[in-house]
Write an enzyme that holds these catalytic residues in place. Structure first.
Site, short mmCIF file in Angstrom:
data_model
loop_
_atom_site.label_atom_id
_atom_site.label_comp_id
_atom_site.label_asym_id
_atom_site.label_seq_id
_atom_site.Cartn_x
_atom_site.Cartn_y
_atom_site.Cartn_z
N HIS A 37 100.89 -13.48 84.30
CA HIS A 37 100.76 -12.46 85.35
C HIS A 37 99.48 -12.70 86.16
CE1 HIS A 37 102.99 -10.10 82.10
NE2 HIS A 37 103.83 -10.06 83.11
N SER A 186 104.72 -14.91 77.50
CA SER A 186 105.67 -13.81 77.74
C SER A 186 105.14 -12.58 77.03
CB SER A 186 107.04 -14.18 77.15
OG SER A 186 107.86 -13.03 77.06
P1 AMP Z 1 107.40 -9.40 83.58
O1 AMP Z 1 106.22 -8.52 83.38
O2 AMP Z 1 107.83 -10.14 82.36
O3 AMP Z 1 108.54 -8.71 84.30
O4 AMP Z 1 106.93 -10.56 84.57
C1 AMP Z 1 106.35 -10.23 85.81
C2 AMP Z 1 106.17 -11.49 86.60
O5 AMP Z 1 105.33 -12.39 85.89
C3 AMP Z 1 107.49 -12.23 86.88
O6 AMP Z 1 107.46 -12.75 88.19
C4 AMP Z 1 107.45 -13.32 85.85
O7 AMP Z 1 108.20 -14.46 86.23
C5 AMP Z 1 105.98 -13.63 85.82
N1 AMP Z 1 105.65 -14.32 84.56
C6 AMP Z 1 105.91 -13.91 83.30
N2 AMP Z 1 105.52 -14.83 82.40
C7 AMP Z 1 105.04 -15.87 83.12
C8 AMP Z 1 104.49 -17.15 82.78
N3 AMP Z 1 104.39 -17.56 81.52
N4 AMP Z 1 104.10 -17.95 83.79
C9 AMP Z 1 104.21 -17.56 85.08
N5 AMP Z 1 104.71 -16.38 85.47
C10 AMP Z 1 105.12 -15.54 84.50
#
Ligand code: AMP
Length: 303
Positions: A37, A186
């Protein structure tokens, strides 16, 4: 740093920024922030004077029996990380603020792109994502919006809805951020016990092995799928949900690699569902395999 909880305040803050001639950069998240993030926040900062991060665990994108109730949350930790990144405004609305009449009767469905890959096991997921992201875009207004390639299908869906609906949003895809050992960051990694975390490494290793085969000249999608299946099957704690090769943007099935293709997988480790992918850019004998940061980037000539 502004802390915003209402749609009216978010709209006003973004309007104010644009009135001052400032470009708004939006980073939508579900919180429990990590380096992935934060890389999006830094990318936003590079091209936008005002960076807005949304923190919202969107009930609409969770199916029945999924982990909505136990999804990790840490508002004060998230605010501290946003502060450290020099974020200008954090939007952390309640569910009632986003969905005042409960389940909305108006939703956004992106046809085709949402049917396979993660959509096969999560049939309502992308409607939930597309709907909440469209709502955020409607409130924020003209902006650049930053998404991770970790969620490659989500990125393709959002890019397509922005195109189809003529939304005034520049969608920017950012590289996957990995741990030093290859595990893609993640929020759900927090669910993994130490032995599960070790087992989960097979996913990035399998993608890397398949990418290596492409660098060495392999172009048959079935062979790549078999490489991944074979390696993952050696890890009894990891159950592969799918592994597929698709065109990187249109997400159409691919038999022979040419252009930008996505090798994507989902798997469960115990009860934790993880996704990962690599984008392979094939131009004749030239191959670029983008596994993201913290992993090797390969350029090479094939056979
Ligand atoms: P989330 O909080 O999981 O919904 O993710 C929010 C944003 O962060 C989304 O655009 C995801 O693709 C991005 N994101 C999550 N994990 C990663 C990562 N390891 N590398 C790059 N972007 C990420």
């Amino acid at each position: 740093m502004l802390q915003i909880e209402t749609i009216a305040d978010l709209r006003a803050a973004c309007d104010r920024a644009r009135a001052n001639g400032q470009r708004v950069g939006l980073v939508p998240t579900m919180g429990f922030l990590h380096e992935g993030h934060r890389s999006l926040m830094r990318a936003a900062r590079e091209s936008c004077a005002v960076v807005v991060v949304s923190l919202f665990v969107n009930p609409l994108q969770f199916g029945a029996g999924e982990d909505l109730d136990r999804y990790p949350r840490d508002l004060s930790g998230d605010l501290a990380q946003c502060e450290q990144e020099g974020v200008d405004a954090v939007f952390a609305p309640s569910v009632a603020e986003m969905y005042p009449s409960g389940r909305p009767v108006t939703t956004v469905h992106v046809d085709g792109l949402t049917a396979g890959l993660c959509g096969a096991a999560r049939p309502t997921h992308f409607d939930g994502v597309a709907t909440v992201v469209t709502k955020l875009f409607a409130v924020v207004g003209p902006c650049s919006a930053f998404f991770g390639r970790k969620d490659a299908q989500q990125l393709a869906v959002i890019a397509r809805l922005v195109e189809d609906l003529n939304l005034p949003v520049d969608v920017v895809g950012c590289p996957i951020v990995r741990e030093a050992d290859g595990l893609a960051l993640s929020s759900r990694n927090a669910y993994l016990a130490p032995d599960q975390r070790r087992a989960a490494l097979v996913l990035s290793r399998a993608l890397e092995a398949a990418a290596q085969a492409v660098v060495l000249g392999e172009r048959d999608a079935r062979v790549l799928v078999d490489i991944v299946r074979g390696l993952v099957s050696n890890e009894p704690e990891v159950a592969l949900e799918y592994v597929e090769v698709r065109a990187a943007h249109e997400l159409t099935p691919v038999d022979l690699l040419d252009g930008d293709v996505l090798l994507a997988l989902a798997a469960t480790v115990g009860s934790t569902r993880l996704i990962d992918n690599v984008v392979l850019s094939v131009r004749g004998a030239e191959v670029h395999a983008d596994l993201g940061t913290g992993a090797s980037r390969r350029e090479g000539a094939g056979k």
